[in-house]
Scaffold this active site. Structure first.
Site, mmCIF file in Angstrom:
data_model
loop_
_atom_site.group_PDB
_atom_site.id
_atom_site.type_symbol
_atom_site.label_atom_id
_atom_site.label_comp_id
_atom_site.label_asym_id
_atom_site.label_seq_id
_atom_site.Cartn_x
_atom_site.Cartn_y
_atom_site.Cartn_z
ATOM 1 N N GLY A 46 -47.076 -13.096 -45.446
ATOM 2 C CA GLY A 46 -46.275 -12.350 -46.405
ATOM 3 C C GLY A 46 -44.868 -12.181 -45.870
ATOM 4 O O GLY A 46 -44.639 -12.261 -44.657
ATOM 5 N N GLN A 51 -36.496 -8.441 -44.913
ATOM 6 C CA GLN A 51 -36.717 -9.156 -43.638
ATOM 7 C C GLN A 51 -35.803 -10.364 -43.498
ATOM 8 O O GLN A 51 -35.641 -10.894 -42.402
ATOM 9 C CB GLN A 51 -38.177 -9.628 -43.533
ATOM 10 C CG GLN A 51 -39.182 -8.497 -43.409
ATOM 11 C CD GLN A 51 -40.578 -9.061 -43.264
ATOM 12 O OE1 GLN A 51 -41.247 -9.334 -44.254
ATOM 13 N NE2 GLN A 51 -41.026 -9.231 -42.037
ATOM 14 N N CYS A 108 -46.336 -8.269 -37.771
ATOM 15 C CA CYS A 108 -45.203 -8.402 -38.687
ATOM 16 C C CYS A 108 -44.248 -9.446 -38.124
ATOM 17 O O CYS A 108 -43.960 -9.441 -36.929
ATOM 18 C CB CYS A 108 -44.504 -7.053 -38.809
ATOM 19 S SG CYS A 108 -43.068 -7.090 -39.882
ATOM 20 N N LEU A 109 -43.757 -10.320 -38.978
ATOM 21 C CA LEU A 109 -42.812 -11.345 -38.526
ATOM 22 C C LEU A 109 -41.538 -10.728 -37.962
ATOM 23 O O LEU A 109 -40.841 -11.361 -37.179
ATOM 24 C CB LEU A 109 -42.459 -12.296 -39.680
ATOM 25 C CG LEU A 109 -43.594 -13.188 -40.192
ATOM 26 C CD1 LEU A 109 -43.142 -13.974 -41.416
ATOM 27 C CD2 LEU A 109 -44.085 -14.133 -39.105
ATOM 28 N N HIS A 150 -48.475 -3.768 -46.828
ATOM 29 C CA HIS A 150 -47.512 -4.015 -45.746
ATOM 30 C C HIS A 150 -46.163 -4.477 -46.315
ATOM 31 O O HIS A 150 -45.106 -3.962 -45.937
ATOM 32 C CB HIS A 150 -48.111 -5.070 -44.801
ATOM 33 C CG HIS A 150 -47.214 -5.470 -43.672
ATOM 34 N ND1 HIS A 150 -47.511 -5.189 -42.354
ATOM 35 C CD2 HIS A 150 -46.032 -6.146 -43.647
ATOM 36 C CE1 HIS A 150 -46.536 -5.663 -41.584
ATOM 37 N NE2 HIS A 150 -45.637 -6.254 -42.344
ATOM 38 N N GLU A 151 -46.218 -5.433 -47.240
ATOM 39 C CA GLU A 151 -44.957 -5.996 -47.775
ATOM 40 C C GLU A 151 -44.232 -5.000 -48.665
ATOM 41 O O GLU A 151 -42.998 -4.911 -48.635
ATOM 42 C CB GLU A 151 -45.225 -7.302 -48.538
ATOM 43 C CG GLU A 151 -45.858 -8.422 -47.720
ATOM 44 C CD GLU A 151 -45.177 -8.703 -46.391
ATOM 45 O OE1 GLU A 151 -43.949 -8.492 -46.288
ATOM 46 O OE2 GLU A 151 -45.869 -9.111 -45.443
ATOM 47 N N HIS A 154 -42.272 -2.617 -46.694
ATOM 48 C CA HIS A 154 -40.979 -3.154 -46.249
ATOM 49 C C HIS A 154 -39.867 -2.814 -47.242
ATOM 50 O O HIS A 154 -38.725 -2.594 -46.852
ATOM 51 C CB HIS A 154 -41.043 -4.684 -46.120
ATOM 52 C CG HIS A 154 -41.499 -5.181 -44.774
ATOM 53 N ND1 HIS A 154 -40.855 -4.876 -43.603
ATOM 54 C CD2 HIS A 154 -42.530 -5.998 -44.422
ATOM 55 C CE1 HIS A 154 -41.470 -5.470 -42.584
ATOM 56 N NE2 HIS A 154 -42.499 -6.160 -43.050
HETATM 57 NI NI NI Z 1 -43.900 -7.271 -41.976
#
Ligand code: NI
Length: 189
Positions: A46, A51, A108-109, A150-151, A154
């Site tokens: 995701g 981000q 998380c990226l 999660h997304e 963000h």
């Molecule tokens: Ni993330």
């Protein structure tokens, strides 16, 4: 398609509250395409617009594992191009229903190299628009429900580390700050 640069903690962009999208124009379509490419390339399951530096309420999600080519050997895994059949793009996504609780590992990226157990709702219903402006309603559970939570977090400047208990959060933040950067001033939750 150009890949986008994924911002990492403690970039202040990750703490922005994103604005709803008011018009689906070519720039937004391009952003969706680039976000999906960037997510697959990372690889991740995701990605949310902040981000990659955009304060827009837009996410892309795909939890389908990417397959390796059959002729790949143990030493060299050849990844097939992503099968985009389960790619979900959502504009102005919202959780309209949630139920149950489950704890599971999350990363998380934007916080590369760190994972933690995070408590999330087990089941959610998400509403949002696709690129054609159609309102979608997605009922899901478990991993997909976790990724949506999660997304969508963000988009409100919330990271998974904010969802941990205070002690665990402080310990993990200290470790992250050691590796990724200076102390973060923000505390969203
Ligand atoms: Ni993330």
């Amino acid at each position: 398609m150009p890949l986008l640069n994924i911002l990492t903690f403690p970039d202040s962009m990750l703490r922005e509250k994103c604005d709803p999208v008011e018009e689906i124009d070519n720039d937004l379509i391009q952003l969706l395409d680039d976000m999906a490419d960037t997510m697959y390339e990372a690889p991740g399951v995701g990605l949310a617009a902040p981000q990659v530096g955009y304060t827009k309420r837009v996410i892309v999600v795909d939890i389908k594992p990417r397959e390796c080519a059959q002729e790949s050997t143990e030493e060299e895994e050849i990844l097939l191009p992503p099968d985009r059949s389960e790619l979900i793009e959502l504009i102005n996504p919202e959780i309209v229903f949630s139920d149950g609780e489950v704890t599971g590992e999350e990363g998380c990226l934007s916080i590369p190299g760190f994972v933690s157990d995070v408590k999330r709702k087990f089941e959610v219903t998400v509403e949002g628009y696709n690129r054609d402006g159609e309102l979608l309603e997605i009922k899901c559970e478990d991993l997909l429900a976790r990724v949506f939570q999660h997304e969508i977090d963000h988009l409100d400047g919330i990271l998974f580390i904010d969802r941990l208990g205070r002690l665990k959060r402080e310990l993990l933040k200290k470790k992250i700050e050691k590796v990724l950067g200076k102390e973060e001033k923000y505390a969203v939750l």
